[in-house]
Design an enzyme around this catalytic site. Structure first.
Site, PDB file in Angstrom:
ATOM      1  N   ASN A   7       0.408  -1.686  -0.102  1.00  0.00           N
ATOM      2  CA  ASN A   7       0.011  -0.299  -0.101  1.00  0.00           C
ATOM      3  C   ASN A   7       0.829   1.154   0.059  1.00  0.00           C
ATOM      4  O   ASN A   7       1.372   1.115   1.224  1.00  0.00           O
ATOM      5  CB  ASN A   7      -0.803   0.226   0.959  1.00  0.00           C
ATOM      6  CG  ASN A   7      -1.893   1.333   0.828  1.00  0.00           C
ATOM      7  OD1 ASN A   7      -1.821   2.294   1.441  1.00  0.00           O
ATOM      8  ND2 ASN A   7      -3.275   0.956   1.523  1.00  0.00           N
ATOM      9  N   HIS A  43      -5.992   3.747  -1.634  1.00  0.00           N
ATOM     10  CA  HIS A  43      -6.548   3.442  -0.991  1.00  0.00           C
ATOM     11  C   HIS A  43      -7.392   4.794  -1.917  1.00  0.00           C
ATOM     12  O   HIS A  43      -6.723   6.115  -1.542  1.00  0.00           O
ATOM     13  CB  HIS A  43      -7.167   3.824   0.138  1.00  0.00           C
ATOM     14  CG  HIS A  43      -8.155   3.351   1.031  1.00  0.00           C
ATOM     15  ND1 HIS A  43      -8.811   3.673   2.567  1.00  0.00           N
ATOM     16  CD2 HIS A  43      -9.238   3.549   0.081  1.00  0.00           C
ATOM     17  CE1 HIS A  43      -9.121   3.469   2.650  1.00  0.00           C
ATOM     18  NE2 HIS A  43     -10.126   3.936   1.581  1.00  0.00           N
ATOM     19  N   ARG A  45      -9.940   7.199  -0.996  1.00  0.00           N
ATOM     20  CA  ARG A  45     -10.544   7.692  -0.156  1.00  0.00           C
ATOM     21  C   ARG A  45     -12.074   9.235  -0.453  1.00  0.00           C
ATOM     22  O   ARG A  45     -10.478  10.160  -1.289  1.00  0.00           O
ATOM     23  CB  ARG A  45      -9.778   9.021   1.166  1.00  0.00           C
ATOM     24  CG  ARG A  45      -9.410   7.726   1.976  1.00  0.00           C
ATOM     25  CD  ARG A  45      -8.704   7.995   3.328  1.00  0.00           C
ATOM     26  NE  ARG A  45      -8.669   7.246   4.253  1.00  0.00           N
ATOM     27  CZ  ARG A  45      -9.190   6.571   5.074  1.00  0.00           C
ATOM     28  NH1 ARG A  45     -10.477   7.818   5.273  1.00  0.00           N
ATOM     29  NH2 ARG A  45      -9.911   6.039   6.214  1.00  0.00           N
ATOM     30  N   HIS A 191      -3.570  -4.981   7.612  1.00  0.00           N
ATOM     31  CA  HIS A 191      -3.422  -3.467   8.831  1.00  0.00           C
ATOM     32  C   HIS A 191      -2.921  -3.626  10.003  1.00  0.00           C
ATOM     33  O   HIS A 191      -2.992  -4.754  10.229  1.00  0.00           O
ATOM     34  CB  HIS A 191      -5.056  -4.204   8.133  1.00  0.00           C
ATOM     35  CG  HIS A 191      -5.173  -1.759   9.133  1.00  0.00           C
ATOM     36  ND1 HIS A 191      -5.442  -1.718  10.572  1.00  0.00           N
ATOM     37  CD2 HIS A 191      -5.510  -1.347   8.178  1.00  0.00           C
ATOM     38  CE1 HIS A 191      -5.554  -0.110  10.387  1.00  0.00           C
ATOM     39  NE2 HIS A 191      -6.377   0.289   9.040  1.00  0.00           N
TER      40      HIS A 191
HETATM   41  N1  PXP Z   1      -5.576  -3.125   3.842  1.00  0.00           N
HETATM   42  C1  PXP Z   1      -6.898  -3.304   4.205  1.00  0.00           C
HETATM   43  C2  PXP Z   1      -7.972  -2.621   3.890  1.00  0.00           C
HETATM   44  C3  PXP Z   1      -6.087  -1.222   4.435  1.00  0.00           C
HETATM   45  O1  PXP Z   1      -7.470  -0.384   4.792  1.00  0.00           O
HETATM   46  C4  PXP Z   1      -5.439  -0.930   4.726  1.00  0.00           C
HETATM   47  C5  PXP Z   1      -4.624   0.337   5.477  1.00  0.00           C
HETATM   48  O2  PXP Z   1      -5.173   1.390   4.403  1.00  0.00           O
HETATM   49  C6  PXP Z   1      -3.988  -1.984   4.628  1.00  0.00           C
HETATM   50  C7  PXP Z   1      -4.733  -3.504   3.946  1.00  0.00           C
HETATM   51  C8  PXP Z   1      -2.358  -1.954   4.974  1.00  0.00           C
HETATM   52  O3  PXP Z   1      -2.675  -1.214   6.320  1.00  0.00           O
HETATM   53  P1  PXP Z   1      -1.070  -0.440   7.222  1.00  0.00           P
HETATM   54  O4  PXP Z   1      -1.089   0.363   5.950  1.00  0.00           O
HETATM   55  O5  PXP Z   1      -1.570  -0.492   8.833  1.00  0.00           O
HETATM   56  O6  PXP Z   1      -0.374  -1.690   6.720  1.00  0.00           O
END
Ligand code: PXP
Length: 242
Positions: A7, A43, A45, A191
């Protein structure tokens, strides 16, 4: 081996601090691909606080792996996804005030609206995943409404304050993953995963892809800081007029 989706939202967060073009998230995507990432996750947003629509269009054209677009089920966002056609979409809940996604989507209580979003995306041949808490009822309903994958929310596991809580949250994820195998449904997770907590999640049977962002971008800052200062010092040394 479990696949790694990276991400890169926070590269865009840094860019937006100066409202310019640097650092460019597309450039970041190319670097992470060269380092072995299996996919790029962003993402889009509703408040566009990091990634914008143009970034998503450019990523779709320029990356060589696959683009996973995390997004809410807001109709204007669905329209953008149907226009750009990323490889994958991951439907997530979204609140304006939150700093990051705070939990899974409640598919059980909102299945009609989510099912309609899933259908629109699947009609465009987009692979659809739904971000859920580790809960069998949510997984079952995601399957019923036609999602191809679920992404299991690992945030509570990652935030566990002690070993007992961590083990309890890990067990919940393992239980739902066993159920997903029986359902014949694809399984990703993400996440809050970082260099310390990722292994136990990667070892779970059936786990296909992990989406990780924040910890990697933070690690890159400290990994890169030494050389960044060295390079600037070298420039100043070469420019020394005395
Ligand atoms: N998966 C989803 C659905 C998320 O919303 C996020 C955060 O945008 C992530 C993975 C990645 O999370 P992190 O940035 O905490 O590694």
């Amino acid at each position: 081996m479990v696949r790694l989706g990276i991400n890169i939202d926070h590269i865009a967060s840094i860019r937006n601090l100066r409202q310019g073009n640097f650092p460019d998230p597309v450039n970041a995507a190319k670097i992470v691909e060269d380092a072995g990432a299996d996919g790029i996750t962003v993402h889009l947003r509703e408040d566009r606080r990091h990634i914008n629509e143009k970034d998503v269009e450019r990523l779709k054209k320029e990356i060589k792996t696959k683009l996973n677009l995390e997004m809410s089920i807001a109709s204007d966002i669905i329209d953008i996804a149907c226009k750009i056609v990323p490889h994958d979409v991951c439907l997530v809940p979204e609140k304006r005030q939150e700093l990051t996604t705070e939990g899974g989507l409640d598919v059980v209580s909102n299945s009609k609206n989510i099912a309609s979003a899933v259908k629109k995306l699947k009609d465009k041949n987009i692979i659809v995943s739904i971000f859920i808490d580790p809960n069998e009822k949510q997984a079952e309903r995601a399957k019923e409404i036609g999602a191809d994958f679920v992404e299991i929310h690992t945030g509570r596991y990652a935030d566990a304050e002690n070993e007992n809580d961590r083990i309890r949250e890990l067990e919940k994820i393992k239980n739902v993953s066993g159920y997903l195998i029986r359902l014949g449904m694809g399984m990703n997770a993400g996440h809050g995963l970082n260099y310390e907590n990722v292994s136990d999640i990667a070892k779970i049977a059936g786990m296909q892809e992990l989406n990780i962002g924040y910890s990697i971008v933070c690690h890159a800052v400290f990994k890169g800081l030494f050389n960044a200062v060295k390079e600037m010092k070298d420039i100043l040394k070469n420019a020394d007029r005395r």
